[in-house]
Scaffold this motif. Structure first.
Motif, PDB file in Angstrom:
ATOM      1  N   LYS A 214       0.843  -1.204   0.000  1.00  0.00           N
ATOM      2  CA  LYS A 214       0.000   0.000   0.000  1.00  0.00           C
ATOM      3  C   LYS A 214       0.874   1.249   0.000  1.00  0.00           C
ATOM      4  CE  LYS A 214      -3.493   2.396   2.785  1.00  0.00           C
ATOM      5  NZ  LYS A 214      -4.604   2.248   3.755  1.00  0.00           N
ATOM      6  N   ARG A 215       1.890   1.287   0.855  1.00  0.00           N
ATOM      7  CA  ARG A 215       2.809   2.436   0.885  1.00  0.00           C
ATOM      8  C   ARG A 215       3.441   2.667  -0.488  1.00  0.00           C
ATOM      9  NH1 ARG A 215       7.138   2.605   5.768  1.00  0.00           N
ATOM     10  NH2 ARG A 215       5.854   1.807   7.474  1.00  0.00           N
ATOM     11  N   ALA A 216       3.894   1.581  -1.112  1.00  0.00           N
ATOM     12  CA  ALA A 216       4.577   1.700  -2.395  1.00  0.00           C
ATOM     13  C   ALA A 216       3.650   2.256  -3.471  1.00  0.00           C
ATOM     14  CB  ALA A 216       5.124   0.338  -2.824  1.00  0.00           C
ATOM     15  N   ILE A 217       2.407   1.782  -3.483  1.00  0.00           N
ATOM     16  CA  ILE A 217       1.476   2.233  -4.528  1.00  0.00           C
ATOM     17  C   ILE A 217       1.168   3.712  -4.373  1.00  0.00           C
ATOM     18  CG2 ILE A 217      -0.899   1.991  -5.358  1.00  0.00           C
ATOM     19  CD1 ILE A 217      -0.564  -1.047  -4.839  1.00  0.00           C
ATOM     20  N   TYR A 218       0.953   4.182  -3.146  1.00  0.00           N
ATOM     21  CA  TYR A 218       0.697   5.616  -2.970  1.00  0.00           C
ATOM     22  C   TYR A 218       1.947   6.437  -3.276  1.00  0.00           C
ATOM     23  CZ  TYR A 218      -4.029   5.016  -1.217  1.00  0.00           C
ATOM     24  OH  TYR A 218      -5.367   4.731  -1.120  1.00  0.00           O
ATOM     25  N   ALA A 219       3.117   5.920  -2.946  1.00  0.00           N
ATOM     26  CA  ALA A 219       4.350   6.634  -3.274  1.00  0.00           C
ATOM     27  C   ALA A 219       4.528   6.756  -4.780  1.00  0.00           C
ATOM     28  CB  ALA A 219       5.556   5.924  -2.658  1.00  0.00           C
ATOM     29  N   ALA A 220       4.052   5.756  -5.521  1.00  0.00           N
ATOM     30  CA  ALA A 220       4.204   5.770  -6.976  1.00  0.00           C
ATOM     31  C   ALA A 220       3.452   6.917  -7.632  1.00  0.00           C
ATOM     32  CB  ALA A 220       3.714   4.439  -7.558  1.00  0.00           C
ATOM     33  N   LEU A 221       2.473   7.500  -6.933  1.00  0.00           N
ATOM     34  CA  LEU A 221       1.750   8.639  -7.495  1.00  0.00           C
ATOM     35  C   LEU A 221       2.653   9.850  -7.671  1.00  0.00           C
ATOM     36  CD1 LEU A 221      -1.550   8.379  -5.405  1.00  0.00           C
ATOM     37  CD2 LEU A 221      -1.211   7.701  -7.790  1.00  0.00           C
ATOM     38  N   ASN A 222       3.746   9.900  -6.919  1.00  0.00           N
ATOM     39  CA  ASN A 222       4.625  11.073  -6.953  1.00  0.00           C
ATOM     40  C   ASN A 222       6.069  10.764  -7.336  1.00  0.00           C
ATOM     41  OD1 ASN A 222       2.585  12.971  -5.959  1.00  0.00           O
ATOM     42  ND2 ASN A 222       2.733  11.818  -4.043  1.00  0.00           N
ATOM     43  N   ASN A 223       6.484   9.499  -7.292  1.00  0.00           N
ATOM     44  CA  ASN A 223       7.872   9.125  -7.606  1.00  0.00           C
ATOM     45  C   ASN A 223       8.073   8.932  -9.103  1.00  0.00           C
ATOM     46  OD1 ASN A 223       8.661   9.104  -4.954  1.00  0.00           O
ATOM     47  ND2 ASN A 223       8.580   6.884  -4.711  1.00  0.00           N
ATOM     48  N   ASP A 224       9.326   9.083  -9.549  1.00  0.00           N
ATOM     49  CA  ASP A 224       9.657   8.615 -10.897  1.00  0.00           C
ATOM     50  C   ASP A 224      10.054   7.136 -10.807  1.00  0.00           C
ATOM     51  OD1 ASP A 224      12.402   8.398 -10.145  1.00  0.00           O
ATOM     52  OD2 ASP A 224      12.830  10.437 -10.838  1.00  0.00           O
ATOM     53  N   ALA A 225      10.328   6.527 -11.952  1.00  0.00           N
ATOM     54  CA  ALA A 225      10.568   5.082 -11.977  1.00  0.00           C
ATOM     55  C   ALA A 225      11.796   4.690 -11.154  1.00  0.00           C
ATOM     56  CB  ALA A 225      10.727   4.595 -13.422  1.00  0.00           C
ATOM     57  N   THR A 226      12.856   5.492 -11.214  1.00  0.00           N
ATOM     58  CA  THR A 226      14.065   5.166 -10.457  1.00  0.00           C
ATOM     59  C   THR A 226      13.798   5.250  -8.954  1.00  0.00           C
ATOM     60  OG1 THR A 226      15.498   5.968 -12.225  1.00  0.00           O
ATOM     61  CG2 THR A 226      16.461   5.820 -10.020  1.00  0.00           C
ATOM     62  N   GLN A 227      13.142   6.308  -8.536  1.00  0.00           N
ATOM     63  CA  GLN A 227      12.806   6.441  -7.110  1.00  0.00           C
ATOM     64  C   GLN A 227      11.923   5.277  -6.646  1.00  0.00           C
ATOM     65  OE1 GLN A 227      10.993  10.313  -7.550  1.00  0.00           O
ATOM     66  NE2 GLN A 227      12.695  11.333  -6.496  1.00  0.00           N
ATOM     67  N   GLN A 228      10.999   4.890  -7.504  1.00  0.00           N
ATOM     68  CA  GLN A 228      10.094   3.808  -7.110  1.00  0.00           C
ATOM     69  C   GLN A 228      10.828   2.476  -7.011  1.00  0.00           C
ATOM     70  OE1 GLN A 228       7.196   4.651  -6.130  1.00  0.00           O
ATOM     71  NE2 GLN A 228       6.323   2.642  -5.709  1.00  0.00           N
ATOM     72  N   ALA A 229      11.718   2.208  -7.946  1.00  0.00           N
ATOM     73  CA  ALA A 229      12.491   0.963  -7.891  1.00  0.00           C
ATOM     74  C   ALA A 229      13.357   0.919  -6.630  1.00  0.00           C
ATOM     75  CB  ALA A 229      13.366   0.829  -9.136  1.00  0.00           C
ATOM     76  N   GLN A 230      13.945   2.042  -6.259  1.00  0.00           N
ATOM     77  CA  GLN A 230      14.753   2.100  -5.040  1.00  0.00           C
ATOM     78  C   GLN A 230      13.886   1.853  -3.805  1.00  0.00           C
ATOM     79  OE1 GLN A 230      16.379   6.023  -5.567  1.00  0.00           O
ATOM     80  NE2 GLN A 230      18.228   5.285  -6.633  1.00  0.00           N
ATOM     81  N   LEU A 231      12.686   2.426  -3.790  1.00  0.00           N
ATOM     82  CA  LEU A 231      11.786   2.212  -2.664  1.00  0.00           C
ATOM     83  C   LEU A 231      11.364   0.744  -2.580  1.00  0.00           C
ATOM     84  CD1 LEU A 231      10.153   3.595  -0.374  1.00  0.00           C
ATOM     85  CD2 LEU A 231       8.266   3.777  -2.031  1.00  0.00           C
ATOM     86  N   GLU A 232      11.045   0.139  -3.713  1.00  0.00           N
ATOM     87  CA  GLU A 232      10.662  -1.276  -3.723  1.00  0.00           C
ATOM     88  C   GLU A 232      11.786  -2.155  -3.189  1.00  0.00           C
ATOM     89  OE1 GLU A 232       7.624  -1.198  -7.576  1.00  0.00           O
ATOM     90  OE2 GLU A 232       9.669  -1.934  -7.785  1.00  0.00           O
ATOM     91  N   GLU A 233      13.016  -1.844  -3.567  1.00  0.00           N
ATOM     92  CA  GLU A 233      14.141  -2.656  -3.093  1.00  0.00           C
ATOM     93  C   GLU A 233      14.318  -2.504  -1.581  1.00  0.00           C
ATOM     94  OE1 GLU A 233      16.978  -5.350  -2.749  1.00  0.00           O
ATOM     95  OE2 GLU A 233      15.706  -5.004  -4.510  1.00  0.00           O
ATOM     96  N   LEU A 234      14.117  -1.297  -1.066  1.00  0.00           N
ATOM     97  CA  LEU A 234      14.181  -1.100   0.379  1.00  0.00           C
ATOM     98  C   LEU A 234      13.119  -1.949   1.078  1.00  0.00           C
ATOM     99  CD1 LEU A 234      15.132   0.388   2.942  1.00  0.00           C
ATOM    100  CD2 LEU A 234      13.453   2.181   2.385  1.00  0.00           C
ATOM    101  N   TYR A 235      11.887  -1.882   0.583  1.00  0.00           N
ATOM    102  CA  TYR A 235      10.806  -2.651   1.204  1.00  0.00           C
ATOM    103  C   TYR A 235      11.062  -4.156   1.094  1.00  0.00           C
ATOM    104  CZ  TYR A 235       7.978   1.634   1.514  1.00  0.00           C
ATOM    105  OH  TYR A 235       7.502   2.881   1.808  1.00  0.00           O
ATOM    106  N   GLN A 236      11.586  -4.592  -0.055  1.00  0.00           N
ATOM    107  CA  GLN A 236      11.889  -6.020  -0.214  1.00  0.00           C
ATOM    108  C   GLN A 236      12.960  -6.471   0.784  1.00  0.00           C
ATOM    109  OE1 GLN A 236       9.709  -7.714  -1.574  1.00  0.00           O
ATOM    110  NE2 GLN A 236      10.215  -8.213  -3.695  1.00  0.00           N
ATOM    111  N   SER A 237      13.934  -5.601   1.052  1.00  0.00           N
ATOM    112  CA  SER A 237      14.979  -5.979   2.010  1.00  0.00           C
ATOM    113  C   SER A 237      14.381  -6.155   3.397  1.00  0.00           C
ATOM    114  CB  SER A 237      16.094  -4.920   2.029  1.00  0.00           C
ATOM    115  OG  SER A 237      15.658  -3.706   2.620  1.00  0.00           O
ATOM    116  N   TRP A 238      13.402  -5.339   3.747  1.00  0.00           N
ATOM    117  CA  TRP A 238      12.715  -5.515   5.027  1.00  0.00           C
ATOM    118  C   TRP A 238      11.912  -6.816   5.042  1.00  0.00           C
ATOM    119  CZ3 TRP A 238      10.186   0.014   5.568  1.00  0.00           C
ATOM    120  CH2 TRP A 238      11.210   0.962   5.747  1.00  0.00           C
ATOM    121  N   LEU A 239      11.216  -7.081   3.950  1.00  0.00           N
ATOM    122  CA  LEU A 239      10.330  -8.244   3.898  1.00  0.00           C
ATOM    123  C   LEU A 239      11.106  -9.563   3.869  1.00  0.00           C
ATOM    124  CD1 LEU A 239       7.647  -6.857   1.431  1.00  0.00           C
ATOM    125  CD2 LEU A 239       7.307  -7.390   3.851  1.00  0.00           C
TER     126      LEU A 239
END
Length: 263
Positions: A214-239
């Motif tokens: 949910k956090r990632a999808i709402y962040a995608a409304l304002n991020n560019d693709a590079t920022q979003q990929a970096q955020l996804e990798e951060l979340y994946q490292s937590w998961l």
């Protein structure tokens, strides 16, 4: 928490059902409902047992918007010490999106004005085939509030949002699905049964992963693709390091349903 204007039910599986409960006025927003919604959202942020929130209305309507008939009570509530007008009336929409759990609007009837805005602030909207969305602000000389211009624009695009607000025409359930305002239309008598079945399904998923998605999808409304990929990798490292991810892998190998615990 439960109040006669806002009923809160917490089911055994972590599904919380909030019912706006002023059916005699199509659940028009009283100060007690507005305050209760904010208190509910604040409480759910710290509730480890809550996994899904469903918001619906009692009787024939979802929410007819502001209660224009009771100005004195509304003004008194807005002057309550410690609360600004913006906090009381508008903060709730952002708080729904900041919750780490899915929020589902079960739109059982008319969702008008601020009632529409509440439905749009939810993550998903399931609509009765009898329900309507009414962006009627301009018909009474007002503009959108409760962040409705933000949510509407992101759901349907800026040009369609302008058309919907400017014309203020009611939107039936099938049209709402077609233009992206709602996820599905459900026969009226089956709305809560199917909504709760869907909520149960989401409640069975890994809560940590659901919340970060949910956090990632709402962040995608304002991020560019590079920022979003970096955020996804951060979340994946937590998961990857979570107990739920380990349980998911084990259950797949053992061919059984996983038992997730938000860890």
């Amino acid at each position: 928490m439960s109040d006669d204007h806002l009923l809160i039910e917490q089911r055994d599986n972590g599904v919380v059902v909030a019912t706006l409960n002023r059916p005699e006025v199509l659940n028009a927003l009283s100060p007690r409902i507005r305050t209760g919604l904010r208190e509910m959202a604040a409480g759910l942020r710290g509730d480890q047992d809550a996994r899904v929130l469903v918001i619906t209305g009692a009787g024939r309507g979802f929410c007819s918007g502001a209660d224009l008939s009771n100005r004195d009570e509304r003004v008194a509530a807005e002057n309550e010490p410690g609360l600004t007008s913006t906090d009381l009336r508008y903060g709730f929409a952002a708080e729904l999106q900041q919750l780490e759990i899915p929020v589902i609007a079960a739109v059982n009837g008319a969702a008008a004005g601020a009632g529409m805005a509440i439905a749009l602030a939810c993550d998903i909207r399931l609509m009765s085939d009898r329900a309507r969305i009414h962006p009627g602000f301009l018909k009474i000389g007002l503009g959108p509030d409760w962040a409705a211009s933000w949510t509407m624009t992101r759901l349907v695009g800026h040009a369609k949002a302008m058309e919907l607000f400017w014309t203020s025409d009611p939107i039936d359930a099938q049209q709402a699905v077609t233009i992206g305002l709602a996820n599905r239309v459900i026969p009226h008598d089956d709305l809560m049964t199917e909504t709760l079945a869907f909520a149960d399904r989401l409640a069975s998923m890994a809560p940590f992963a659901v919340g970060l998605t949910k956090r990632a999808i709402y962040a995608a409304l304002n991020n560019d693709a590079t920022q979003q990929a970096q955020l996804e990798e951060l979340y994946q490292s937590w998961l990857r390091g979570s107990l739920d991810a380990g349980e998911g892998a084990r259950s797949f190998v053992e061919k059984r349903d996983p038992q997730f615990q938000r860890r």
